[in-house]
Design a protein around this motif. Structure first.
Motif, PDB file in Angstrom:
ATOM      1  N   SER A 100      -3.628  11.712  24.634  1.00 12.84           N
ATOM      2  CA  SER A 100      -4.266  11.395  23.353  1.00 12.84           C
ATOM      3  C   SER A 100      -3.346  11.715  22.180  1.00 12.84           C
ATOM      4  CB  SER A 100      -5.588  12.151  23.214  1.00 12.84           C
ATOM      5  OG  SER A 100      -5.390  13.551  23.280  1.00 12.84           O
ATOM      6  N   TYR A 101      -2.523  12.761  22.315  1.00 14.42           N
ATOM      7  CA  TYR A 101      -1.568  13.106  21.259  1.00 14.42           C
ATOM      8  C   TYR A 101      -0.532  11.985  21.091  1.00 14.42           C
ATOM      9  CZ  TYR A 101       2.193  15.602  18.809  1.00 14.42           C
ATOM     10  OH  TYR A 101       3.180  15.968  17.912  1.00 14.42           O
ATOM     11  N   GLU A 154      -5.169  10.066  13.017  1.00 13.21           N
ATOM     12  CA  GLU A 154      -5.255   8.884  13.868  1.00 13.21           C
ATOM     13  C   GLU A 154      -6.094   7.840  13.177  1.00 13.21           C
ATOM     14  OE1 GLU A 154      -6.883   7.502  18.238  1.00 13.21           O
ATOM     15  OE2 GLU A 154      -6.444   9.557  17.845  1.00 13.21           O
ATOM     16  N   ARG A 159     -15.776  12.786  17.505  1.00 12.51           N
ATOM     17  CA  ARG A 159     -14.362  12.591  17.161  1.00 12.51           C
ATOM     18  C   ARG A 159     -14.183  12.465  15.658  1.00 12.51           C
ATOM     19  NH1 ARG A 159     -10.857   8.304  18.238  1.00 12.51           N
ATOM     20  NH2 ARG A 159      -8.996   9.521  18.516  1.00 12.51           N
ATOM     21  N   ARG A 182      -4.619  18.400  17.737  1.00 15.20           N
ATOM     22  CA  ARG A 182      -5.830  17.721  18.203  1.00 15.20           C
ATOM     23  C   ARG A 182      -7.112  18.438  17.743  1.00 15.20           C
ATOM     24  NH1 ARG A 182      -5.712  13.003  18.432  1.00 15.20           N
ATOM     25  NH2 ARG A 182      -4.238  13.556  16.802  1.00 15.20           N
ATOM     26  N   ARG A 228       0.569  20.813  20.081  1.00 15.11           N
ATOM     27  CA  ARG A 228      -0.251  19.604  20.269  1.00 15.11           C
ATOM     28  C   ARG A 228      -1.748  19.936  20.216  1.00 15.11           C
ATOM     29  NH1 ARG A 228       2.609  15.359  24.368  1.00 15.11           N
ATOM     30  NH2 ARG A 228       4.682  15.390  23.415  1.00 15.11           N
ATOM     31  N   LEU A 286      -4.781  16.037  26.766  1.00 12.84           N
ATOM     32  CA  LEU A 286      -4.197  16.445  25.491  1.00 12.84           C
ATOM     33  C   LEU A 286      -2.945  15.649  25.175  1.00 12.84           C
ATOM     34  CD1 LEU A 286      -3.699  18.339  23.056  1.00 12.84           C
ATOM     35  CD2 LEU A 286      -2.649  19.960  24.663  1.00 12.84           C
ATOM     36  N   SER A 306      -7.413  17.405  14.001  1.00 10.87           N
ATOM     37  CA  SER A 306      -7.406  15.976  13.691  1.00 10.87           C
ATOM     38  C   SER A 306      -8.799  15.378  13.809  1.00 10.87           C
ATOM     39  CB  SER A 306      -6.445  15.233  14.631  1.00 10.87           C
ATOM     40  OG  SER A 306      -5.125  15.668  14.424  1.00 10.87           O
ATOM     41  N   ASP A 344     -10.867  15.817  17.856  1.00 12.93           N
ATOM     42  CA  ASP A 344     -10.599  15.379  19.223  1.00 12.93           C
ATOM     43  C   ASP A 344     -10.985  16.401  20.287  1.00 12.93           C
ATOM     44  OD1 ASP A 344      -9.657  12.847  18.724  1.00 12.93           O
ATOM     45  OD2 ASP A 344      -7.822  13.143  19.892  1.00 12.93           O
TER      46      ASP A 344
END
Length: 580
Positions: free
Chosen positions: A566-567, A6, A147, A51, A47, A563, A54, A152
């Motif tokens: 934000s994904y 991201e 983050r 997260r 997912r 989840l 990431s 995440d």
């Protein structure tokens, strides 16, 4: 340690006007139809893996994520503002209420040492927060820092506890406001509360005054950050003057014999009180959320945070000493200790000054807390882990009105029902847990850079952090289990020292701070991890049960909504950056 999925692109952020439609709450692809939502739920495992691994980028937090609020926050704060915000945020219910409770029930006169232990832990955390706030000056505070360094998923768990910390802290302070207001009017605190006999005793004293105070604070917080700063500055000067009065007037009636039985509850009592009194230091993290509104973060944030914490710690220790010299610890009042102490020594008139000072202190704590918690929620909403409607910044006031109102409504509900002792213990768990994670994140930041750190050094870092955490948890568990032999503590201390020393000696730092950095890395962050976890071991079991229930509720929300939102947001951002 993970992949970056991201913020790598430069896609143009979407700017929305302030509204209240379904798209403001659930605009992501997964929630556009039931079929989409069903598909998203089936992909939960994939997912979640994305997260967990990431990690965001500093640049992304500073530009793209921040731009999702639609309007910029106004940069009008200096180090002078931050120092007074820090003092205003911290010196409140903790010193004026919990000092009496812990001196009488847990530590005796050694409550002074309890404040020293809590102060050392808080100062170590201040160092970690300061480096992050200088490097990543955004409203998200520790949520943004985690983050970037831990990903995440860990950031979300921390975010839930950050919000819990603020709601509980505000509720506790507002209920204490009622207690001192009653004292000012020569009443018992419960005279101004409604006793609902049908409810559990811990939730049966309903507090409408606390709700009114929170409402007024909410109005002030949404109008202007700079105006709030000016009010806080003047009010904090008055507050410090009252603290000086309490110390001088109290010491003129000091009785050294009150300190003769200095540790009536032993060393265990000192640390039990330290865990609860950590509540008294909560608030400085709110100052780090104001980094986005600071003119010169590299200069202003270190001076503001470290300066405020130094002044606060000195004031706390002197106030605790004064109280214990004025009265035998067994006679200290748990609700309004300083006011009652002055009354006991024949200075009835002084209790009004004390009560006024306490009320002023609690008011500024609530005000700064309202500013800080809204900025946390705003940045969390920018990532779409909670509805993006909460990220909106009002174009006229330059403040996050939606987030401010939502947080203070939640605070008012909790304050209306819940007693202070429950609130303070639960608050300490959430706060210590977050501060521990920030210290871990700082170690990761210094020793790991994706694409540059070798696999060997990454594994050494992971092994060292695991041993630091394991030895700290073992020490806390041994303490909580009532371990009296010194052998267990020596073993865990040797493991902690060895793991920290190995990290210092065998793993090269991958990144150096550009302007201001924590000294003595990895020793200070590792010490912060150790002392925060140790203090957690001194908190009662029921509080951990409540903490566990809250964590389960967080996870349920995350797997059902956060989840997937934000994904989708991360993937849309990456697609924009790739020109898709």
């Amino acid at each position: 340690m993970g992949t970056v999925s991201e913020g790598s692109g430069g896609g143009k952020p979407q700017r929305r006007t302030c509204s209240c439609t379904r798209q403001d709450f659930l605009p992501e692809e997964s929630f556009q139809s039931w079929a989409n939502y069903g598909k998203a739920l089936k992909e939960t495992g994939m997912r979640l893996k994305d997260r967990v691994t990431s990690r965001s980028l500093d640049k992304s937090e500073l530009t793209e994520i921040r731009a999702r609020s639609g309007h910029e926050m106004k940069k009008n704060l200096t180090w002078w503002d931050l120092i007074w915000f820090g003092i205003g945020a911290v010196i409140g219910a903790g010193i004026f209420v919990l000092t009496g409770q812990e001196a009488r029930d847990d530590a005796g006169p050694a409550v002074i040492l309890s404040y020293v232990v809590s102060g050392v832990s808080a100062m170590l955390s201040v160092f970690c927060y300061t480096e992050f706030a200088v490097e990543i000056p955004v409203a998200g505070g520790s949520f943004a820092y985690l983050r970037v360094e831990l990903g995440d998923f860990m950031a979300f768990i921390a975010a839930g506890n950050i919000l819990l910390e603020y709601v509980i802290g505000g509720a506790a302070v507002s209920r204490s406001w009622t207690s001192y207001f009653a004292t000012l009017l020569n009443h018992h605190p419960n005279d101004f509360r409604i006793h609902a006999t049908s409810l559990d005793p811990d939730y049966s004293h309903l507090d409408p005054i606390a709700v009114v105070v929170i409402t007024l604070v909410c109005v002030a917080a949404v109008l202007s950050t700079k105006a709030t700063s000016r009010f806080n500055y003047v009010a904090s000067i008055i507050h410090l003057a009252i603290i000086v009065f309490i110390i001088i007037a109290g010491l003129t009636h000091a009785n050294p014999k009150n300190l003769s039985d200095f540790t009536p509850f032993g060393v265990r009592g000192v640390f039990t009180a330290s865990a609860v009194l950590f509540f008294a230091y909560v608030g400085f993290d709110a100052v780090s959320t104001m980094a986005e509104e600071t003119r010169n973060p590299a200069k202003d944030i270190p001076l503001g945070l470290v300066g405020a914490m130094t002044i606060t710690t000195v004031c706390y220790c002197l106030l605790a000493l004064t109280l214990c010299l004025m009265q035998p610890y067994a006679q200290i009042d748990p609700d309004a200790p300083f006011s009652v102490a002055f009354q006991a020594i024949g200075m009835d008139w002084a209790k009004y000054i004390v009560a006024f000072g306490a009320l002023k202190g609690m008011t500024t704590v609530l005000l700064v807390s309202a500013v800080g918690q809204a900025r946390y929620l705003t940045h969390i909403a920018r990532t779409h882990m909670v509805p993006p409607w909460l990220a909106e910044v009002h174009p006229t006031t330059g403040t996050p009105i939606n987030a401010t109102v939502v947080m203070l409504v939640a605070t008012a509900i909790i304050a209306f029902f819940t007693n202070l002792n429950i609130l303070s213990n639960l608050l300490s768990i959430s706060t210590l847990f977050i501060f521990m994670l920030v210290a871990v994140a700082l170690l990761v930041r210094r020793y790991y850079v994706s694409g540059e750190t070798t696999d060997t050094n990454r594994n050494k870092l992971l092994g060292s952090i695991v041993l630091i955490l394991a030895s700290s948890i073992a020490t806390a568990a041994y303490w909580a289990a009532g371990g009296k032999g010194w052998v267990g503590y020596v073993v865990t201390a040797v493991v902690w020292f060895g793991a920290t020393g190995f990290l210092w000696w065998a793993v090269p730092q991958a990144r150096a701070p550009q302007t201001w950095g924590v000294p003595l890395v990895p020793w200070l962050p590792s010490a912060s991890i150790g002392i925060n976890i140790f203090l957690l071991g001194s908190i009662d079991v029921p509080s951990f049960v409540r903490f566990g229930v809250w964590t389960v509720l967080l996870l349920i929300y995350y797997f059902l909504f956060g989840l997937h939102a934000s994904y989708d947001t991360a993937k849309a951002s990456a697609a924009d950056g790739a020109g898709v």
